[in-house]
Motif scaffolding. Structure first.
Motif, PDB file in Angstrom:
ATOM      1  N   GLU A  47      -7.350   6.561   3.915  1.00 42.91           N
ATOM      2  CA  GLU A  47      -8.776   6.265   3.817  1.00 42.91           C
ATOM      3  C   GLU A  47      -9.005   5.120   2.854  1.00 42.91           C
ATOM      4  O   GLU A  47     -10.084   4.548   2.794  1.00 42.91           O
ATOM      5  CB  GLU A  47      -9.545   7.506   3.363  1.00 42.91           C
ATOM      6  CG  GLU A  47      -9.522   8.619   4.388  1.00 42.91           C
ATOM      7  CD  GLU A  47     -10.307   9.835   3.951  1.00 42.91           C
ATOM      8  OE1 GLU A  47     -11.080   9.751   2.987  1.00 42.91           O
ATOM      9  OE2 GLU A  47     -10.142  10.888   4.581  1.00 42.91           O
ATOM     10  N   THR A  48      -7.993   4.846   2.073  1.00 43.85           N
ATOM     11  CA  THR A  48      -7.967   3.701   1.166  1.00 43.85           C
ATOM     12  C   THR A  48      -6.657   2.973   1.461  1.00 43.85           C
ATOM     13  O   THR A  48      -5.941   3.335   2.382  1.00 43.85           O
ATOM     14  CB  THR A  48      -7.989   4.149  -0.311  1.00 43.85           C
ATOM     15  OG1 THR A  48      -6.767   4.843  -0.597  1.00 43.85           O
ATOM     16  CG2 THR A  48      -9.185   5.039  -0.603  1.00 43.85           C
ATOM     17  N   GLY A  49      -6.307   2.002   0.683  1.00 42.46           N
ATOM     18  CA  GLY A  49      -5.053   1.293   0.886  1.00 42.46           C
ATOM     19  C   GLY A  49      -3.862   1.995   0.271  1.00 42.46           C
ATOM     20  O   GLY A  49      -2.786   1.422   0.192  1.00 42.46           O
ATOM     21  N   VAL A  50      -4.018   3.251  -0.142  1.00 43.54           N
ATOM     22  CA  VAL A  50      -2.934   4.007  -0.764  1.00 43.54           C
ATOM     23  C   VAL A  50      -2.388   5.006   0.253  1.00 43.54           C
ATOM     24  O   VAL A  50      -3.145   5.787   0.829  1.00 43.54           O
ATOM     25  CB  VAL A  50      -3.425   4.742  -2.028  1.00 43.54           C
ATOM     26  CG1 VAL A  50      -2.298   5.546  -2.654  1.00 43.54           C
ATOM     27  CG2 VAL A  50      -3.998   3.742  -3.025  1.00 43.54           C
ATOM     28  N   ILE A  51      -1.072   4.984   0.435  1.00 41.33           N
ATOM     29  CA  ILE A  51      -0.420   5.875   1.388  1.00 41.33           C
ATOM     30  C   ILE A  51       0.536   6.773   0.621  1.00 41.33           C
ATOM     31  O   ILE A  51       1.427   6.283  -0.074  1.00 41.33           O
ATOM     32  CB  ILE A  51       0.364   5.085   2.466  1.00 41.33           C
ATOM     33  CG1 ILE A  51      -0.564   4.133   3.207  1.00 41.33           C
ATOM     34  CG2 ILE A  51       1.025   6.026   3.453  1.00 41.33           C
ATOM     35  CD1 ILE A  51      -0.517   2.743   2.693  1.00 41.33           C
ATOM     36  N   ALA A  52       0.362   8.075   0.731  1.00 43.65           N
ATOM     37  CA  ALA A  52       1.270   9.046   0.119  1.00 43.65           C
ATOM     38  C   ALA A  52       2.176   9.577   1.220  1.00 43.65           C
ATOM     39  O   ALA A  52       1.708  10.031   2.260  1.00 43.65           O
ATOM     40  CB  ALA A  52       0.492  10.170  -0.545  1.00 43.65           C
ATOM     41  N   TRP A  53       3.481   9.509   0.958  1.00 45.85           N
ATOM     42  CA  TRP A  53       4.447   9.889   1.973  1.00 45.85           C
ATOM     43  C   TRP A  53       5.735  10.357   1.300  1.00 45.85           C
ATOM     44  O   TRP A  53       5.940  10.147   0.119  1.00 45.85           O
ATOM     45  CB  TRP A  53       4.721   8.720   2.913  1.00 45.85           C
ATOM     46  CG  TRP A  53       5.257   7.485   2.219  1.00 45.85           C
ATOM     47  CD1 TRP A  53       4.552   6.624   1.419  1.00 45.85           C
ATOM     48  CD2 TRP A  53       6.582   6.998   2.247  1.00 45.85           C
ATOM     49  NE1 TRP A  53       5.364   5.621   0.962  1.00 45.85           N
ATOM     50  CE2 TRP A  53       6.624   5.820   1.462  1.00 45.85           C
ATOM     51  CE3 TRP A  53       7.750   7.423   2.873  1.00 45.85           C
ATOM     52  CZ2 TRP A  53       7.783   5.081   1.283  1.00 45.85           C
ATOM     53  CZ3 TRP A  53       8.904   6.668   2.702  1.00 45.85           C
ATOM     54  CH2 TRP A  53       8.918   5.520   1.921  1.00 45.85           C
ATOM     55  N   ARG A  54       6.601  11.016   2.093  1.00 43.40           N
ATOM     56  CA  ARG A  54       7.878  11.463   1.562  1.00 43.40           C
ATOM     57  C   ARG A  54       8.848  11.736   2.702  1.00 43.40           C
ATOM     58  O   ARG A  54       8.435  11.910   3.852  1.00 43.40           O
ATOM     59  CB  ARG A  54       7.695  12.700   0.698  1.00 43.40           C
ATOM     60  CG  ARG A  54       7.240  13.916   1.452  1.00 43.40           C
ATOM     61  CD  ARG A  54       7.060  15.079   0.508  1.00 43.40           C
ATOM     62  NE  ARG A  54       6.551  16.253   1.205  1.00 43.40           N
ATOM     63  CZ  ARG A  54       6.207  17.358   0.606  1.00 43.40           C
ATOM     64  NH1 ARG A  54       6.299  17.463  -0.703  1.00 43.40           N
ATOM     65  NH2 ARG A  54       5.758  18.387   1.288  1.00 43.40           N
ATOM     66  N   PRO A  55      10.125  11.819   2.350  1.00 46.12           N
ATOM     67  CA  PRO A  55      11.107  12.170   3.381  1.00 46.12           C
ATOM     68  C   PRO A  55      11.033  13.660   3.677  1.00 46.12           C
ATOM     69  O   PRO A  55      10.722  14.470   2.795  1.00 46.12           O
ATOM     70  CB  PRO A  55      12.449  11.804   2.730  1.00 46.12           C
ATOM     71  CG  PRO A  55      12.202  11.944   1.256  1.00 46.12           C
ATOM     72  CD  PRO A  55      10.753  11.552   1.058  1.00 46.12           C
ATOM     73  N   VAL A  56      11.305  14.031   4.907  1.00 45.87           N
ATOM     74  CA  VAL A  56      11.340  15.436   5.280  1.00 45.87           C
ATOM     75  C   VAL A  56      12.600  16.079   4.701  1.00 45.87           C
ATOM     76  O   VAL A  56      12.566  17.185   4.188  1.00 45.87           O
ATOM     77  CB  VAL A  56      11.271  15.602   6.818  1.00 45.87           C
ATOM     78  CG1 VAL A  56      11.526  17.033   7.228  1.00 45.87           C
ATOM     79  CG2 VAL A  56       9.922  15.126   7.333  1.00 45.87           C
TER      80      VAL A  56
END
Length: 105
Positions: A47-56
């Motif tokens: 929703e902003t330019g910040v992406i939260a992600w991680r490896p499975v």
């Protein structure tokens, strides 16, 4: 207020809007890479330019270290008391495709 005024003076209102739109397009492109790859988990749609992600599989700190060794910077954060990687699409030098490719094992 001074940084905002300087930004508006440098880019103009339409220029600033174009920059925000371009950054959001990059965030959405990166999120699409992650959503379409079973190796990764996306915390939420951007929703902003910040992406939260991680490896499975594997640990967030290990992947962050691997990326750093490849010259790719991502930060680490905690969300809901769990480790996540954080990428910011507004960074002017980001290449979201290169970040994604570097993260693929």
């Amino acid at each position: 207020a001074v940084p905002l005024a300087a930004t508006l003076m440098a880019f103009g209102l339409s220029g600033l809007a174009q920059r925000i739109d371009a950054c959001m397009a990059l965030a959405e492109r990166f999120a699409t890479h992650l959503k379409n790859d079973a190796q990764f988990e996306l915390w939420a749609p951007p929703e902003t330019g910040v992406i939260a992600w991680r490896p499975v599989a594997g640990s967030v700190p290990d992947l962050r270290a691997e990326l750093a060794a490849k010259g790719v910077f991502v930060s680490q954060t905690k969300l809901d008391d769990e480790d996540w990687l954080r990428s910011v699409a507004i960074h002017p030098g980001i290449d979201v495709d290169a970040v994604y490719e570097a993260a693929c094992r």
